[in-house]
Write a protein that holds these residues in place. Sequence first.
Motif, PDB file in Angstrom:
ATOM      1  N   ARG A   1       2.231   5.942   2.640  1.00  0.00           N
ATOM      2  CA  ARG A   1       0.934   5.301   2.387  1.00  0.00           C
ATOM      3  C   ARG A   1      -0.129   6.372   2.568  1.00  0.00           C
ATOM      4  O   ARG A   1      -0.074   7.162   3.521  1.00  0.00           O
ATOM      5  CB  ARG A   1       0.723   4.168   3.395  1.00  0.00           C
ATOM      6  CG  ARG A   1      -0.489   3.295   3.055  1.00  0.00           C
ATOM      7  CD  ARG A   1      -0.699   2.223   4.108  1.00  0.00           C
ATOM      8  NE  ARG A   1      -1.034   2.826   5.377  1.00  0.00           N
ATOM      9  CZ  ARG A   1      -0.765   2.292   6.567  1.00  0.00           C
ATOM     10  NH1 ARG A   1      -0.125   1.155   6.649  1.00  0.00           N
ATOM     11  NH2 ARG A   1      -1.116   2.908   7.666  1.00  0.00           N
ATOM     12  N   THR A   2      -1.054   6.427   1.639  1.00  0.00           N
ATOM     13  CA  THR A   2      -2.118   7.434   1.750  1.00  0.00           C
ATOM     14  C   THR A   2      -3.481   6.752   1.787  1.00  0.00           C
ATOM     15  O   THR A   2      -3.683   5.686   1.200  1.00  0.00           O
ATOM     16  CB  THR A   2      -2.088   8.426   0.565  1.00  0.00           C
ATOM     17  OG1 THR A   2      -2.181   7.690  -0.655  1.00  0.00           O
ATOM     18  CG2 THR A   2      -0.843   9.279   0.551  1.00  0.00           C
ATOM     19  N   GLU A   3      -4.389   7.388   2.525  1.00  0.00           N
ATOM     20  CA  GLU A   3      -5.798   6.948   2.523  1.00  0.00           C
ATOM     21  C   GLU A   3      -6.641   8.192   2.347  1.00  0.00           C
ATOM     22  O   GLU A   3      -6.458   9.172   3.098  1.00  0.00           O
ATOM     23  CB  GLU A   3      -6.141   6.243   3.844  1.00  0.00           C
ATOM     24  CG  GLU A   3      -5.655   4.801   3.873  1.00  0.00           C
ATOM     25  CD  GLU A   3      -5.697   4.182   5.259  1.00  0.00           C
ATOM     26  OE1 GLU A   3      -6.625   4.517   6.029  1.00  0.00           O
ATOM     27  OE2 GLU A   3      -4.788   3.398   5.571  1.00  0.00           O
ATOM     28  N   ASN A   4      -7.529   8.156   1.355  1.00  0.00           N
ATOM     29  CA  ASN A   4      -8.374   9.323   1.034  1.00  0.00           C
ATOM     30  C   ASN A   4      -7.545  10.594   0.895  1.00  0.00           C
ATOM     31  O   ASN A   4      -7.917  11.663   1.383  1.00  0.00           O
ATOM     32  CB  ASN A   4      -9.451   9.514   2.115  1.00  0.00           C
ATOM     33  CG  ASN A   4     -10.326   8.281   2.251  1.00  0.00           C
ATOM     34  OD1 ASN A   4     -10.673   7.656   1.240  1.00  0.00           O
ATOM     35  ND2 ASN A   4     -10.649   7.906   3.472  1.00  0.00           N
TER      36      ASN A   4
ATOM     37  N   THR B   1       3.085  12.874   7.762  1.00  0.00           N
ATOM     38  CA  THR B   1       1.972  12.054   8.243  1.00  0.00           C
ATOM     39  C   THR B   1       0.800  12.927   8.725  1.00  0.00           C
ATOM     40  O   THR B   1       0.987  13.915   9.438  1.00  0.00           O
ATOM     41  CB  THR B   1       2.450  11.131   9.387  1.00  0.00           C
ATOM     42  OG1 THR B   1       3.585  10.407   8.918  1.00  0.00           O
ATOM     43  CG2 THR B   1       1.363  10.149   9.800  1.00  0.00           C
TER      44      THR B   1
ATOM     45  N   GLY C   1       0.800  -1.225   0.000  1.00  0.00           N
ATOM     46  CA  GLY C   1       0.000   0.000   0.000  1.00  0.00           C
ATOM     47  C   GLY C   1       0.829   1.269   0.000  1.00  0.00           C
ATOM     48  O   GLY C   1       0.276   2.363  -0.034  1.00  0.00           O
ATOM     49  N   HIS C   2       2.160   1.134   0.073  1.00  0.00           N
ATOM     50  CA  HIS C   2       3.013   2.324   0.073  1.00  0.00           C
ATOM     51  C   HIS C   2       3.484   2.653  -1.351  1.00  0.00           C
ATOM     52  O   HIS C   2       3.656   1.772  -2.177  1.00  0.00           O
ATOM     53  CB  HIS C   2       4.266   2.104   0.923  1.00  0.00           C
ATOM     54  CG  HIS C   2       4.015   2.108   2.399  1.00  0.00           C
ATOM     55  ND1 HIS C   2       3.273   1.142   3.040  1.00  0.00           N
ATOM     56  CD2 HIS C   2       4.435   2.977   3.362  1.00  0.00           C
ATOM     57  CE1 HIS C   2       3.238   1.405   4.345  1.00  0.00           C
ATOM     58  NE2 HIS C   2       3.926   2.514   4.563  1.00  0.00           N
ATOM     59  N   ARG C   3       3.692   3.929  -1.579  1.00  0.00           N
ATOM     60  CA  ARG C   3       4.461   4.361  -2.757  1.00  0.00           C
ATOM     61  C   ARG C   3       5.888   4.551  -2.263  1.00  0.00           C
ATOM     62  O   ARG C   3       6.114   5.213  -1.253  1.00  0.00           O
ATOM     63  CB  ARG C   3       3.962   5.694  -3.289  1.00  0.00           C
ATOM     64  CG  ARG C   3       2.466   5.708  -3.531  1.00  0.00           C
ATOM     65  CD  ARG C   3       2.029   7.113  -3.852  1.00  0.00           C
ATOM     66  NE  ARG C   3       0.642   7.293  -3.487  1.00  0.00           N
ATOM     67  CZ  ARG C   3      -0.056   8.370  -3.784  1.00  0.00           C
ATOM     68  NH1 ARG C   3       0.493   9.368  -4.430  1.00  0.00           N
ATOM     69  NH2 ARG C   3      -1.326   8.451  -3.430  1.00  0.00           N
TER      70      ARG C   3
ATOM     71  N   ALA D   1      -0.463   4.045  -5.878  1.00  0.00           N
ATOM     72  CA  ALA D   1      -0.084   3.243  -4.696  1.00  0.00           C
ATOM     73  C   ALA D   1      -0.129   1.765  -5.038  1.00  0.00           C
ATOM     74  O   ALA D   1      -0.884   1.352  -5.887  1.00  0.00           O
ATOM     75  CB  ALA D   1      -1.010   3.550  -3.549  1.00  0.00           C
TER      76      ALA D   1
ATOM     77  N   THR E   1      -0.980   8.395   5.761  1.00  0.00           N
ATOM     78  CA  THR E   1      -1.230   7.719   7.046  1.00  0.00           C
ATOM     79  C   THR E   1       0.030   7.049   7.587  1.00  0.00           C
ATOM     80  O   THR E   1       0.054   6.650   8.750  1.00  0.00           O
ATOM     81  CB  THR E   1      -2.343   6.671   6.901  1.00  0.00           C
ATOM     82  OG1 THR E   1      -1.983   5.778   5.838  1.00  0.00           O
ATOM     83  CG2 THR E   1      -3.680   7.327   6.594  1.00  0.00           C
TER      84      THR E   1
END
Length: 287
Positions: free
Chosen positions: A203-206, A234, A178-180, A287, A210
């Motif tokens: 890692r990003t969410e929306n 973060t 889930g990370h770039r 991602a 995060t």
Amino acid sequence: MKPPPLSYRAPETVDDALDLLAEHGEDMAVLAGGQSLVPLVNMRFARPSVLLDINRIAELNRIVIGDDVVSLGATVRLAAVEHDARLGEALPVLGEAARHVAHPQIRNRTTIGGTLCHADPAAEFPTLAVGLGARLHLASRARGTRVVAAEDFFESVFMTSKEPDELLVAADFPRLPGHRIGYSEISRRHGDFPFAGLFLAVRTENGIVTAARASAAGVADRPVRLPGCEAALTGNPLSSPAIEQAAEAASAEIDPPSDNHGSAAFRRGLIRTLVRRQAGRLQEVAA
Ligand SMILES: Cc1cc2nc3c(=O)[nH]c(=O)nc-3n(C[C@H](O)[C@H](O)[C@H](O)COP(=O)(O)OP(=O)(O)OC[C@H]3O[C@@H](n4cnc5c(N)ncnc54)[C@H](O)[C@@H]3O)c2cc1C
């Protein structure tokens, strides 16, 4: 220059290698790709009386791609890391970093174990190991196998927590799902050791970061994590002003050396640039 007289042993199993290391201890040097050790021996900076060539130990030349980690055996060459299509899919930053190491002829010889144990503070793979949170498997006849976090392995310039009777058997590199993830560096010419290098994973969410992991090469006596940079990213979108704050934090939290390649201020500026550049690249990556 030629080396002084040396004994040479080339076992075919890890067990036999550990017996030899137990017998000879500090008088023995492990010979992997030889790209650093051979010049050091020729110039008498290293004075082993016995070389332990580990290149015939087939079990050290394994690449295992698991769901969570990529495990690279000690004698896996950087050329293999660069060209292995499965690795390119599983953890592409390994190949990305390998392409920065020296030139193809040297990558044909250089091993994962060698670059980690040599512990040059400007080297790419130690920095990647710290950034990804790699775990290193060290085996000895006396104490069995212990697993050491990369952050605890690198102690100073060319110094690690490896004991003289230990063999680095493999390194596990987490895939950080889930990370770039990216690595970039600034050097005088392509293939030179970098003035400074940066590993960055987010890692990003929306649209919000995060989790972030960052580490740097060439700015201390060992590869270092950049917790201030990670904290600045973060909880924020991966865009300005968070990237700008992360660049400033990274530049402020390092204590780089001044040497004949450049001043501390120069390296602080390079890290600032690398954070901006790498975070900008990761904005573009899926991602
Ligand atoms: C011209 C040139 C340019 C280079 N440029 C770069 C660069 O840009 N970036 C970079 O990172 N490196 C660079 N290098 C260094 C190169 O990658 C080295 O080969 C590497 O640092 C050591 O890997 P090796 O497999 O050759 O190890 P060796 O030289 O065989 O060994 C290095 C040290 O590690 C120990 N060792 C090796 N394997 C093990 C093991 N499994 N267990 C315990 N101890 C072990 C050895 O005893 C020795 O002390 C360059 C080298 C040259 C000659």
